[in-house]
Design a protein around this motif. Structure first.
Motif, PDB file in Angstrom:
ATOM      1  N   LEU A  81      -1.387  21.809  77.966  1.00 11.12           N
ATOM      2  CA  LEU A  81      -0.624  20.571  77.926  1.00 11.12           C
ATOM      3  C   LEU A  81      -1.120  19.650  76.813  1.00 11.12           C
ATOM      4  N   SER A  82      -2.415  19.679  76.524  1.00  7.57           N
ATOM      5  CA  SER A  82      -2.936  18.804  75.475  1.00  7.57           C
ATOM      6  C   SER A  82      -2.425  19.213  74.102  1.00  7.57           C
ATOM      7  N   ASP A  83      -2.053  20.473  73.935  1.00  6.87           N
ATOM      8  CA  ASP A  83      -1.488  20.911  72.658  1.00  6.87           C
ATOM      9  C   ASP A  83      -0.108  20.307  72.410  1.00  6.87           C
ATOM     10  N   ARG A  84       0.548  19.862  73.451  1.00 12.19           N
ATOM     11  CA  ARG A  84       1.884  19.287  73.318  1.00 12.19           C
ATOM     12  C   ARG A  84       1.847  17.821  72.895  1.00 12.19           C
ATOM     13  N   GLU A 129      -2.400  11.920  67.133  1.00 17.21           N
ATOM     14  CA  GLU A 129      -2.561  10.459  67.065  1.00 17.21           C
ATOM     15  C   GLU A 129      -2.332   9.769  68.410  1.00 17.21           C
ATOM     16  N   GLU A 130      -1.782  10.480  69.377  1.00 13.63           N
ATOM     17  CA  GLU A 130      -1.543   9.892  70.695  1.00 13.63           C
ATOM     18  C   GLU A 130      -2.555  10.368  71.736  1.00 13.63           C
ATOM     19  N   ARG A 131      -3.529  11.141  71.346  1.00 19.47           N
ATOM     20  CA  ARG A 131      -4.538  11.635  72.268  1.00 19.47           C
ATOM     21  C   ARG A 131      -5.577  10.554  72.476  1.00 19.47           C
TER      22      ARG A 131
END
Length: 44
Positions: A32-35, A39-41
């Motif tokens: 899910l983090s790959d999606r 810049e929004e992490r």
């Protein structure tokens, strides 16, 4: 003392289940983090 096998098996099932749950949860989080665009992490 002849019930020790059942007790050990029950603990193995519990800890095995927790381990599998943790691994599946971490793998799903990584997918899910790959999606999310870098810049929004917020956690990085």
């Amino acid at each position: 003392m002849h019930d020790a096998g059942y007790v050990i098996a029950a603990w193995a099932v519990v800890f095995g289940g927790l381990l599998v749950y943790a691994l599946v949860t971490m793998a799903r989080g990584r997918r899910l983090s790959d999606r999310v665009p870098p810049e929004e992490r917020r956690w990085m």
